[in-house]
Design an enzyme around this catalytic site. Sequence first.
Site, PDB file in Angstrom:
ATOM      1  N   ARG A  28       0.839  -1.215   0.000  1.00 41.67           N
ATOM      2  CA  ARG A  28       0.000   0.000   0.000  1.00 41.67           C
ATOM      3  C   ARG A  28       0.865   1.253   0.000  1.00 41.67           C
ATOM      4  O   ARG A  28       0.641   2.190  -0.773  1.00 41.67           O
ATOM      5  CB  ARG A  28      -0.903   0.016   1.234  1.00 41.67           C
ATOM      6  CG  ARG A  28      -2.118  -0.884   1.116  1.00 41.67           C
ATOM      7  CD  ARG A  28      -2.775  -1.016   2.483  1.00 41.67           C
ATOM      8  NE  ARG A  28      -4.024  -1.763   2.422  1.00 41.67           N
ATOM      9  CZ  ARG A  28      -4.122  -3.088   2.250  1.00 41.67           C
ATOM     10  NH1 ARG A  28      -3.032  -3.816   2.088  1.00 41.67           N
ATOM     11  NH2 ARG A  28      -5.295  -3.698   2.229  1.00 41.67           N
ATOM     12  N   ASP A  50       6.404 -10.949  -2.972  1.00 45.81           N
ATOM     13  CA  ASP A  50       5.213 -10.112  -3.205  1.00 45.81           C
ATOM     14  C   ASP A  50       5.522  -8.628  -3.303  1.00 45.81           C
ATOM     15  O   ASP A  50       4.783  -7.882  -3.956  1.00 45.81           O
ATOM     16  CB  ASP A  50       4.192 -10.317  -2.069  1.00 45.81           C
ATOM     17  CG  ASP A  50       3.300 -11.514  -2.314  1.00 45.81           C
ATOM     18  OD1 ASP A  50       3.661 -12.362  -3.158  1.00 45.81           O
ATOM     19  OD2 ASP A  50       2.242 -11.627  -1.660  1.00 45.81           O
ATOM     20  N   ASN A  94       2.490 -14.263  -7.920  1.00 46.08           N
ATOM     21  CA  ASN A  94       1.222 -14.721  -7.327  1.00 46.08           C
ATOM     22  C   ASN A  94       0.821 -13.764  -6.216  1.00 46.08           C
ATOM     23  O   ASN A  94       0.301 -14.173  -5.179  1.00 46.08           O
ATOM     24  CB  ASN A  94       1.364 -16.152  -6.802  1.00 46.08           C
ATOM     25  CG  ASN A  94      -0.002 -16.756  -6.474  1.00 46.08           C
ATOM     26  OD1 ASN A  94      -1.047 -16.183  -6.801  1.00 46.08           O
ATOM     27  ND2 ASN A  94       0.001 -17.894  -5.811  1.00 46.08           N
ATOM     28  N   GLY A  96      -1.556 -11.211  -4.896  1.00 47.42           N
ATOM     29  CA  GLY A  96      -2.904 -10.645  -5.046  1.00 47.42           C
ATOM     30  C   GLY A  96      -2.898  -9.139  -4.871  1.00 47.42           C
ATOM     31  O   GLY A  96      -3.491  -8.403  -5.671  1.00 47.42           O
ATOM     32  N   SER A 171     -11.273  -8.420  -0.457  1.00 48.63           N
ATOM     33  CA  SER A 171     -11.350  -7.006  -0.089  1.00 48.63           C
ATOM     34  C   SER A 171     -10.345  -6.177  -0.883  1.00 48.63           C
ATOM     35  O   SER A 171     -10.422  -4.951  -0.912  1.00 48.63           O
ATOM     36  CB  SER A 171     -11.054  -6.844   1.405  1.00 48.63           C
ATOM     37  OG  SER A 171      -9.702  -7.191   1.663  1.00 48.63           O
ATOM     38  N   ASP A 320      -5.815 -14.646   6.963  1.00 46.77           N
ATOM     39  CA  ASP A 320      -4.448 -15.169   6.841  1.00 46.77           C
ATOM     40  C   ASP A 320      -3.980 -15.907   8.098  1.00 46.77           C
ATOM     41  O   ASP A 320      -2.895 -16.494   8.102  1.00 46.77           O
ATOM     42  CB  ASP A 320      -3.467 -14.036   6.504  1.00 46.77           C
ATOM     43  CG  ASP A 320      -3.667 -13.517   5.087  1.00 46.77           C
ATOM     44  OD1 ASP A 320      -4.519 -14.083   4.353  1.00 46.77           O
ATOM     45  OD2 ASP A 320      -2.988 -12.547   4.701  1.00 46.77           O
ATOM     46  N   GLU A 348      -3.460 -18.521  -2.457  1.00 46.75           N
ATOM     47  CA  GLU A 348      -2.323 -19.151  -3.127  1.00 46.75           C
ATOM     48  C   GLU A 348      -2.656 -20.569  -3.601  1.00 46.75           C
ATOM     49  O   GLU A 348      -2.111 -21.079  -4.571  1.00 46.75           O
ATOM     50  CB  GLU A 348      -1.115 -19.176  -2.184  1.00 46.75           C
ATOM     51  CG  GLU A 348      -0.401 -17.841  -2.049  1.00 46.75           C
ATOM     52  CD  GLU A 348      -1.123 -16.824  -1.177  1.00 46.75           C
ATOM     53  OE1 GLU A 348      -2.346 -16.963  -0.933  1.00 46.75           O
ATOM     54  OE2 GLU A 348      -0.460 -15.863  -0.739  1.00 46.75           O
ATOM     55  N   HIS A 394       3.051 -20.160   0.999  1.00 39.92           N
ATOM     56  CA  HIS A 394       3.891 -19.802   2.141  1.00 39.92           C
ATOM     57  C   HIS A 394       3.231 -20.095   3.481  1.00 39.92           C
ATOM     58  O   HIS A 394       3.874 -20.530   4.435  1.00 39.92           O
ATOM     59  CB  HIS A 394       4.284 -18.321   2.048  1.00 39.92           C
ATOM     60  CG  HIS A 394       3.125 -17.376   1.899  1.00 39.92           C
ATOM     61  ND1 HIS A 394       3.097 -16.123   2.450  1.00 39.92           N
ATOM     62  CD2 HIS A 394       1.925 -17.493   1.260  1.00 39.92           C
ATOM     63  CE1 HIS A 394       1.972 -15.518   2.148  1.00 39.92           C
ATOM     64  NE2 HIS A 394       1.245 -16.336   1.413  1.00 39.92           N
ATOM     65  N   ARG A 395       1.905 -19.867   3.549  1.00 35.81           N
ATOM     66  CA  ARG A 395       1.249 -20.051   4.859  1.00 35.81           C
ATOM     67  C   ARG A 395       1.071 -21.531   5.208  1.00 35.81           C
ATOM     68  O   ARG A 395       0.960 -21.871   6.384  1.00 35.81           O
ATOM     69  CB  ARG A 395      -0.071 -19.284   4.916  1.00 35.81           C
ATOM     70  CG  ARG A 395       0.133 -17.798   4.723  1.00 35.81           C
ATOM     71  CD  ARG A 395      -0.934 -16.911   5.275  1.00 35.81           C
ATOM     72  NE  ARG A 395      -0.701 -15.556   4.788  1.00 35.81           N
ATOM     73  CZ  ARG A 395       0.255 -14.726   5.256  1.00 35.81           C
ATOM     74  NH1 ARG A 395       1.032 -15.099   6.249  1.00 35.81           N
ATOM     75  NH2 ARG A 395       0.424 -13.521   4.738  1.00 35.81           N
ATOM     76  N   LYS A 420       7.517 -15.891  -0.342  1.00 34.41           N
ATOM     77  CA  LYS A 420       6.449 -14.987  -0.795  1.00 34.41           C
ATOM     78  C   LYS A 420       6.304 -13.784   0.143  1.00 34.41           C
ATOM     79  O   LYS A 420       6.104 -12.659  -0.307  1.00 34.41           O
ATOM     80  CB  LYS A 420       5.122 -15.738  -0.910  1.00 34.41           C
ATOM     81  CG  LYS A 420       4.009 -14.913  -1.564  1.00 34.41           C
ATOM     82  CD  LYS A 420       2.778 -15.753  -1.837  1.00 34.41           C
ATOM     83  CE  LYS A 420       1.769 -15.036  -2.716  1.00 34.41           C
ATOM     84  NZ  LYS A 420       0.923 -14.071  -2.054  1.00 34.41           N
TER      85      LYS A 420
HETATM   86  O1  LIG Z   1      -5.404  -6.213   1.371  1.00 38.02           O
HETATM   87  C1  LIG Z   1      -4.519  -6.978   1.764  1.00 38.02           C
HETATM   88  O2  LIG Z   1      -3.361  -6.590   2.000  1.00 38.02           O
HETATM   89  C2  LIG Z   1      -4.851  -8.401   1.966  1.00 38.02           C
HETATM   90  C3  LIG Z   1      -6.165  -8.805   2.068  1.00 38.02           C
HETATM   91  C4  LIG Z   1      -6.555 -10.210   2.359  1.00 38.02           C
HETATM   92  O3  LIG Z   1      -7.128 -10.757   1.186  1.00 38.02           O
HETATM   93  P1  LIG Z   1      -8.735 -10.917   0.923  1.00 38.02           P
HETATM   94  O4  LIG Z   1      -9.345  -9.607   1.041  1.00 38.02           O
HETATM   95  O5  LIG Z   1      -8.726 -11.463  -0.470  1.00 38.02           O
HETATM   96  O6  LIG Z   1      -9.237 -11.895   1.932  1.00 38.02           O
HETATM   97  C5  LIG Z   1      -5.369 -11.056   2.779  1.00 38.02           C
HETATM   98  O7  LIG Z   1      -5.678 -12.425   2.679  1.00 38.02           O
HETATM   99  C6  LIG Z   1      -4.129 -10.792   1.948  1.00 38.02           C
HETATM  100  O8  LIG Z   1      -3.039 -11.562   2.353  1.00 38.02           O
HETATM  101  C7  LIG Z   1      -3.719  -9.343   2.078  1.00 38.02           C
HETATM  102  C1  LIG Z   2      -3.527 -14.332   0.421  1.00 37.83           C
HETATM  103  C2  LIG Z   2      -2.309 -13.821   0.531  1.00 37.83           C
HETATM  104  O1  LIG Z   2      -1.735 -12.978  -0.345  1.00 37.83           O
HETATM  105  P1  LIG Z   2      -2.226 -12.222  -1.656  1.00 37.83           P
HETATM  106  O2  LIG Z   2      -3.708 -12.318  -1.750  1.00 37.83           O
HETATM  107  O3  LIG Z   2      -1.749 -10.814  -1.474  1.00 37.83           O
HETATM  108  O4  LIG Z   2      -1.536 -12.911  -2.778  1.00 37.83           O
HETATM  109  C3  LIG Z   2      -1.475 -14.149   1.719  1.00 37.83           C
HETATM  110  O5  LIG Z   2      -0.411 -13.520   1.879  1.00 37.83           O
HETATM  111  O6  LIG Z   2      -1.840 -15.023   2.508  1.00 37.83           O
END
Ligand SMILES: O=C(O)C1=C[C@@H](OP(=O)(O)O)[C@@H](O)[C@H](O)C1
Ligand SMILES: C=C(OP(=O)(O)O)C(=O)O
Length: 434
Positions: A28, A50, A94, A96, A171, A320, A348, A394-395, A420
Site C-alpha cells: 500500500r 510479493d 502470485n 494478489g 477485499s 491469513d 495461493e 507460504h502459509r 512470498k
Molecule cells: O489487502 C490486503 O493486503 C490483503 C487482504 C486479504 O485478502 P482478501 O481480502 O482477499 O481476503 C489477505 O488475505 C491478503 O493476504 C492481504
Molecule cells: C492471500 C495472501 O496474499 P495475496 O492475496 O496478497 O496474494 C497471503 O499472503 O496469505
Amino acid sequence: MSDITLEPLSKPFSVSVTPPGSKSLTNRALVLAALAGGSCSVSNILFADDTLVMLDCLRKLGFDVAVDEATRTATVVGRGGVLPASSAELFCGNSGTTIRFVAALCALGHGDFTLDGVPRMRQRPIGELANLLHNLGVRIEYPGETGFPPVRIVADGLPGGWVRFGRSQSSQFLSALCQVAPYARHEVRVNLEPNQTSWPYVAMTLRLMDEFGVTPHLVRDPDTAEPTQLIIPQGVYHPTSYQVEPDASGASYFLAAAAIHPGSKITIAGLGKASLQGDVGFADLLHQMGADLVFGKDFITIGGTDRFEAIDVDLSKMPDTAQTLAVASLFAEGTTRLRGLHTLRVKETDRVAATATELRKLGAEVEIDGDDLIITPPEDGRLKPSAIDTYDDHRMAMAFALAGTKSAGVTIRDAGCVSKTYPTYFQDLETLRG
Ligand SMILES: O=C(O)C1=C[C@@H](OP(=O)(O)O)[C@@H](O)[C@H](O)C1
Ligand SMILES: C=C(OP(=O)(O)O)C(=O)O
C-alpha cells in the site's frame, strides 16, 4: 530451499521476535508514495516475492524507485497521480495485492497496460475489480478467461462517479479502488452492501490514505455500525515518510508457537494496540483458548499455559491466520471450528482443502462444512510423522512447521515457498531453540 525436517523443541523458550515489514502495508505504502505529489520515503519495507513484484511494476510504469536494502528503505518519487509510462506488460507473480492494486493504478494512466502472473494467479479472480473500474469509465479486456488474469486496461484517466460493492471474493478490490480514487475526474462514492469481505484490510487502506494526507469519509449505519458508504475526496497524497510495521500475519506463527508450548513466552516487538493490521487480533484468540496475553502499545506477549482449549471462531476478518489456528488446534483440547473461510478458496491454493488434507496426514479428524473447517486432534494426542505438502503456499509451510516444533518426523516439503512474504522464516523459527 527444498524440504525441511523439523526437530521438536526440547525445552520451553522465552524470546523476542520481530517479523519483517508487513506485506500489506509495504505494498500500500509503495502505491500511495508513487501517487504522492513529491518524494516519499518508506522504511522497514518487506523484501520478499510479493513486494519485489510491486517494486518492479512501479518501475515498469516509469516511477523512479530507489531501494536501499541495508536500511530497508524505498525512496519513491511520487508523480501526483500521473503515470509516466503509456504502455507496460506487468508481471505480478502470485501477489494478489500487487495485481489488484496495480490494475487500479493503471486505470489512472493514459495508455495500454496488461497485467499477468504465475499459472495460479490466472485462477484468482479479478472480475469484481474490473467491473468497478469499468463502471467508473475504464475499458477492460481479458486476453484469456473472462474475470481472471491476464487483464488488459486501456485507460484515459479515471472518470469516477458512484459504484456499488457487495460481499466479494476479496477485499483487495475495494482497497485497490480507494487508493487511486482521489485522482478520479469526479468524486468516487462507493455504496457498500452488508457483510463486507475481510473488512480490517479496507480499514487499513483508509487509515494509510489518511497518513498520506487524504481522508476518506466512511458512513456507517447508525443502528448496526456497519459501513454503508465510502466517499473518497479528490486530492493529492502528501510527500510522506512512512515506517512499515512488522507483519502481523507473520507474527501469528510465533504467537501460536508460544501458546502450544506450555511455559514458553514470545514477545513480538513493534506490534501492539495501535497497529493498523487486523491480524494482531489473533493474539486475543490464543488468549481465549487459554494462553496468557499482554497486549501492549507496541508489543504483544503470549505465554503458553497448561490450559489450551478448542475454539469456535469466525475468521472472516483474519483470513491469513486460519492455517496458523488450524495447526495450533491440533494441540488444543476438544474440537475447533473455524468459520467464514470463503476467501481461502481463491488464495495461493485452495487453503480449505489443502489444510484439511495435511491435517489429516498428521492424524487429525477434519470435516469441511461449507466454508468451515472442523478439526479434532488425534485421540491419543500423538501426531503421525508426515511429509507435509505446501502447494506453493507460504502459509502452509509456516503454519505446519509449528507441528514440527512439537512432534518428531514432520517434514515441510518445498519450504522455499516462504519467500512470498517471509524469506527468513525458518531462521527466525530456529531462535526458539535459544
Ligand atoms: O489487502 C490486503 O493486503 C490483503 C487482504 C486479504 O485478502 P482478501 O481480502 O482477499 O481476503 C489477505 O488475505 C491478503 O493476504 C492481504
Ligand atoms: C492471500 C495472501 O496474499 P495475496 O492475496 O496478497 O496474494 C497471503 O499472503 O496469505
